[in-house]
Write an enzyme that holds these catalytic residues in place. Structure first.
Site, PDB file in Angstrom:
ATOM      1  CG  HIS A  82      -1.089   1.217  -0.373  1.00  0.00           C
ATOM      2  ND1 HIS A  82      -0.344   2.358  -0.230  1.00  0.00           N
ATOM      3  CD2 HIS A  82      -0.783   0.738  -1.605  1.00  0.00           C
ATOM      4  CE1 HIS A  82       0.383   2.563  -1.333  1.00  0.00           C
ATOM      5  NE2 HIS A  82       0.134   1.564  -2.183  1.00  0.00           N
ATOM      6  CG  HIS A 140      -0.960  -1.155  -6.371  1.00  0.00           C
ATOM      7  ND1 HIS A 140      -0.922   0.083  -6.971  1.00  0.00           N
ATOM      8  CD2 HIS A 140      -0.252  -1.038  -5.223  1.00  0.00           C
ATOM      9  CE1 HIS A 140      -0.211   0.912  -6.224  1.00  0.00           C
ATOM     10  NE2 HIS A 140       0.205   0.254  -5.151  1.00  0.00           N
ATOM     11  CG  LEU A 141      -7.432  -4.849  -6.598  1.00  0.00           C
ATOM     12  CD1 LEU A 141      -8.936  -4.726  -6.375  1.00  0.00           C
ATOM     13  CD2 LEU A 141      -6.950  -6.231  -6.188  1.00  0.00           C
ATOM     14  CE  LYS A 188      -0.117   6.857  -2.982  1.00  0.00           C
ATOM     15  NZ  LYS A 188       0.031   5.442  -3.203  1.00  0.00           N
ATOM     16  CG  HIS A 212       5.117   6.545  -3.318  1.00  0.00           C
ATOM     17  ND1 HIS A 212       4.965   5.231  -3.655  1.00  0.00           N
ATOM     18  CD2 HIS A 212       6.466   6.754  -3.229  1.00  0.00           C
ATOM     19  CE1 HIS A 212       6.161   4.654  -3.772  1.00  0.00           C
ATOM     20  NE2 HIS A 212       7.084   5.571  -3.534  1.00  0.00           N
ATOM     21  CG  HIS A 249       4.386   2.498   0.704  1.00  0.00           C
ATOM     22  ND1 HIS A 249       5.077   3.668   0.604  1.00  0.00           N
ATOM     23  CD2 HIS A 249       3.674   2.403  -0.437  1.00  0.00           C
ATOM     24  CE1 HIS A 249       4.790   4.258  -0.539  1.00  0.00           C
ATOM     25  NE2 HIS A 249       3.932   3.504  -1.189  1.00  0.00           N
ATOM     26  CG  ASP A 296       2.609  -0.873  -1.945  1.00  0.00           C
ATOM     27  OD1 ASP A 296       1.855  -0.682  -2.918  1.00  0.00           O
ATOM     28  OD2 ASP A 296       3.788  -0.500  -1.922  1.00  0.00           O
TER      29      ASP A 296
HETATM   30  C1  NCD Z   1       3.486  -0.117  -6.798  1.00  0.00           C
HETATM   31  C2  NCD Z   1       2.950  -0.677  -8.139  1.00  0.00           C
HETATM   32  O1  NCD Z   1       3.567  -1.601  -8.686  1.00  0.00           O
HETATM   33  O2  NCD Z   1       1.922  -0.191  -8.600  1.00  0.00           O
HETATM   34  N1  NCD Z   1       4.850  -0.535  -6.645  1.00  0.00           N
HETATM   35  C3  NCD Z   1       5.570  -0.605  -5.511  1.00  0.00           C
HETATM   36  O3  NCD Z   1       6.767  -0.918  -5.589  1.00  0.00           O
HETATM   37  N2  NCD Z   1       5.046  -0.394  -4.330  1.00  0.00           N
HETATM   38  C4  NCD Z   1       3.305   1.350  -6.736  1.00  0.00           C
HETATM   39  C5  NCD Z   1       3.563   1.940  -5.358  1.00  0.00           C
HETATM   40  O4  NCD Z   1       2.716   1.897  -4.483  1.00  0.00           O
HETATM   41  O5  NCD Z   1       4.656   2.480  -5.143  1.00  0.00           O
HETATM   42 ZN    ZN Z   2       1.310   1.103  -3.696  1.00  0.00          ZN
END
Ligand code: NCD
Ligand code: ZN
Length: 334
Positions: A13, A15-16, A95, A132, A167, A240
């Protein structure tokens, strides 16, 4: 010097982001992970084969040797025919973001009933649904618990659909997972294993620890640690890691997301060592998730050294988790 060599981990999991900073975040992940499951909450979202393949190519060009596993975002009104197309293009998950639940989720789903036919197609195709699980209208600390009813209904209506509850942040979710069939699993982050609300705001407010779902009570953290360190067969690692520009985290309107990938493995090694469970770390980060997704186990390794390391203050314009702190493990350069 003490070292720990693991099968190279997967971050299931991640985010890039996009644009100039993406390469730096991808290379940061590549230092510790062979593969990352890249979340689709970009602007615009990843929701068609061409966009997904373009994003994958961009990531892998920036971080040679790193494999981007891909996801697409479920959107209201989506044609169920998209599922087979995304599968053919190599997507690992669809997702589900409840509308408004987190960063870039305004275009999400208000009830799974809106996308029944898409979920049926996913069940049919053997595509994993990643969720989520927070009810955006519930009080912030109860959002995950409030979403369990919706999860029960999804599991009941789609009995063969493989599901990942992302998460997990509270003890009730761990108990809930126990009641789920074997094809339902969960990810756990570094920050939910390490921090509570008191770390976030018991003293000075720590914006870089603010994420969704928010870190919770000590008993929740403890339930996550106990489950993971006892080798729970359906809990695996998803960082995450979600970098946001420093100015937006430290300004008047702090977006949700903690940038965890730079310090992820050193922090996990410290925690598992403290819990007397270092021998369980490899299963958590390198085996359980890959097996759930039916991926081959990575053949490379990652070595951690028991050596002090100070986490950089900023990477790619974002402040990593534990920035400026000295940790007792470091990732050995390969
Ligand atoms: C994530 C994001 O910033 O893209 N933020 C987070 O608080 N985890 C998105 C997500 O996975 O909820
Ligand atoms: Zn996330």
């Amino acid at each position: 010097m003490k070292t720990l060599t693991l099968r190279k981990p997967d971050d299931l999991h991640l985010h890039l982001r996009q644009g100039d900073v993406m390469g730096e975040y991808a290379r940061e992940s590549a230092r510790s992970f062979a593969r990352g499951l890249v979340m689709p909450n970009t602007l615009p979202p990843v929701c068609d084969p061409a966009g997904m393949l373009k994003y994958k190519k961009e990531i892998e060009k920036e971080a040679p040797g790193f494999e981007a596993l891909m996801a697409f975002k479920l959107l209201p009104g989506m044609d169920p025919g998209i599922v087979a197309e995304m599968k053919k293009a190599g997507a690992l998950i669809g997702k589900l973001y409840p509308a408004g639940a987190t960063t870039n989720a305004e275009d999400g789903i208000s009830s799974y009933r809106q996308i029944r036919d898409v979920l049926a197609a996913m069940e049919e195709e053997g595509m994993v649904l990643s969720i989520h699980g927070e009810h955006p209208e519930a009080p912030v600390l109860e959002r995950e618990i409030s979403y369990l009813k919706e999860l029960k209904d999804i599991i009941r209506d789609f009995p063969k659909l493989k599901i990942v509850l992302e998460h997990l942040s509270c003890s009730e979710s761990i108990a809930f997972l126990e009641s789920c069939p074997g094809h339902v699993a969960g990810t756990v982050t570094t920050h939910h294993l390490l921090y509570t609300l008191d770390d976030l705001m018991g003293g000075a407010l720590k914006p870089h620890l603010f994420c969704k779902p928010v870190v919770k009570r000590e008993e929740d953290r403890k339930a996550l640690v106990d489950a993971v360190c006892s080798g729970h067969p359906r809990l695996f690692y998803g960082s995450d890691s979600a970098p946001h520009p420093r100015a937006s985290k430290e300004g008047g309107s702090c977006g949700a997301g903690a940038f965890t990938s730079p310090a992820a493995l050193p922090l996990l090694a410290e925690l598992f060592e403290k819990e007397g469970a270092l021998d369980r770390l490899e299963d958590f980060v390198s085996r359980i998730g890959a097996e759930f997704y039916g991926l081959p186990l990575n053949s490379g390794t990652l070595t951690l050294k028991k050596e002090n390391w100070t986490v950089p203050g900023e990477i790619g314009g974002a402040v990593p988790l534990a920035a400026g702190e000295t940790l007792s493990w470091r990732v050995a350069e390969s």
